[in-house]
Structure formats: C-alpha cells, structure tokens
Design a protein around this motif. Structure first.
Motif, short mmCIF file in Angstrom:
data_model
loop_
_atom_site.label_atom_id
_atom_site.label_comp_id
_atom_site.label_asym_id
_atom_site.label_seq_id
_atom_site.Cartn_x
_atom_site.Cartn_y
_atom_site.Cartn_z
N PHE A 183 0.83 -0.93 0.10
CA PHE A 183 0.00 -0.10 -0.01
C PHE A 183 0.90 1.36 0.10
N TYR A 217 -1.56 -6.27 -5.89
CA TYR A 217 -2.94 -6.83 -5.25
C TYR A 217 -3.98 -7.08 -6.47
N ALA A 245 -9.34 -5.09 -3.76
CA ALA A 245 -8.99 -3.97 -2.90
C ALA A 245 -10.53 -3.80 -2.25
N TYR A 260 -12.63 -2.39 1.22
CA TYR A 260 -12.58 -1.14 2.12
C TYR A 260 -13.68 -1.10 3.44
N VAL A 286 -8.47 0.52 3.87
CA VAL A 286 -8.28 -0.61 2.83
C VAL A 286 -7.71 -1.90 3.07
N LEU A 309 -5.99 -4.98 1.06
CA LEU A 309 -5.35 -5.59 -0.17
C LEU A 309 -4.97 -7.13 -0.13
#
Length: 217
Positions: free
Chosen positions: A94, A128, A131, A133, A170, A172
């Motif tokens: 990230f 990734y 993703a 959230y 987030v 990943l």
C-alpha cells in the motif's frame, strides 16, 4: 499431479513437494524440471531426480510448470507436465488512498452524509488483485479485525457520531494468498448536526428593550 495452482511467498520457503507422483507406467527413472509454462518439455535438459519443493520457486514470479522426463532401461523417454503454476512471491503493498470528492476538504456535511458519493478516491498500491474497504474512526487500526467490502459511500451507517474523525481503511489481497496489506485514507470529520440558534441577547443601550433619542442619530 499438482497440489495447488498458486505458489506464494510462504510456499516458496517450504521444503514440501509442489507436485505429486506422476500417473505413468513403464519407466525406471523419473526426472523433474521447473520451466516456464510456454516451454516444451521434450527439448529441455538437465532433469533432476529430486521432486521440486517450494524453494525451487523462491526467486521466480510468473507462470511455470513442472516437466517430467520418464526413462526406461532401454533409453526410451516420454515427457509430461503439470498444469500451469502461478508463482507470485510479491505481497501486496500500500502507498496511499486519496479522500473522495465530498471529503477532500476534511469534512463530511449533513448533505454529503445523505449522498451516495464514494468516501475515498484514487488508490495507489501494487501487487494486489482485490481491494476492499471499511469505514472506521481515525483512532482505529486498519487490520484484519474489520469487516471489508465495497467502497463506502457518504451515507454509510458507520458514520454516526457528530464531530468524530473518520477514515477509510483498505485491505489489499492477491489470489496467491500472500499476506494482505492494509492502509487508510486521510481523516475527515463528520459534521452531522447543523448549527442552531436559540436566542440573541440585547446588550448595552438596547438591553432595557427601549431605544432613546440620543441613540437614534
């Protein structure tokens, strides 16, 4: 023949065999070799009697297969191959997650909390495949304890406390099952209650409720 179609970082450190016993007959010796998925097994050389373990893929990334060379005492040979093995030894990483159109100013207003606009914007990350959230208070650590899903919108029910600072977490992940990476957007404050006025007090000469002539000019 193949135990699994993906090899991740953890698998690449393993001493366990990545393929099983070939389904074959008539051979007196079996050789193995890890090659690119596009390679032709019959033109490869330097086969080994050792079954490839996870460590044979440690420095690789991409699509590979395990070729098998079967030999008999007369020198006859036959070749086979495992299905494609997807090698991914790079974990997700990230970098940043921008705030969305309605939160870029650091606040979420009443009207913005009623909208269906994404709370976060552009994601900068590598390695990734997925993703996901979650909305959390700014004091919350973004980790596996949260419930992740689609990008949260302005009307997310997780935003409910006036004056509280929130962020978008987030998660990943990749298909190979490498360790997930976590990150967060900047913080924004939820302003969910409009200002209100109950009274305006009179003061000075107007405090008695009258205005004299000396204050009219």
């Amino acid at each position: 023949m193949l135990f699994r179609s993906y090899i991740n970082i953890t698998d690449s450190l393993s001493a366990l065999a990545m393929v099983g016993t070939p389904s074959a007959s008539g051979q007196t010796s079996t050789g193995y070799k890890v090659v690119l998925s596009t390679a032709t097994c019959s033109t490869e050389s330097s086969y080994s009697a050792s079954v490839p373990s996870g460590s044979a893929f440690a420095s690789l990334n991409g699509d590979y297969k395990v070729c098998v060379e079967l030999s008999d005492d007369s020198g006859n040979k036959a070749y086979g191959a495992s299905p494609v093995i997807h090698v991914d030894t790079t974990a997700p990483s990230f970098t940043s997650l921008a705030l969305g159109t309605d939160t870029i100013d650091g606040y979420l207003s009443i009207s913005e909390h009623q909208a269906t606009t994404a709370l976060a914007g552009s994601l900068v990350a590598t390695g990734y495949d997925l993703a996901e959230y979650a909305v959390a208070t700014n004091a919350t650590t973004c980790n596996g304890s949260l419930s992740y899903g689609a990008m949260p919108l302005g009307n997310d029910s997780g935003i409910s406390v006036q004056g509280t600072s929130y962020k978008v977490c987030v998660k990943l992940t990749d298909t190979a099952g490498n360790t997930p990476a976590y990150g967060a957007s900047g913080a924004f404050i939820a302003l969910l209650t409009a200002p209100s006025c109950s009274s305006v007090a009179l003061t000075n000469a107007a405090s008695d409720g009258f205005r004299s002539e000396e204050h009219t000019s």
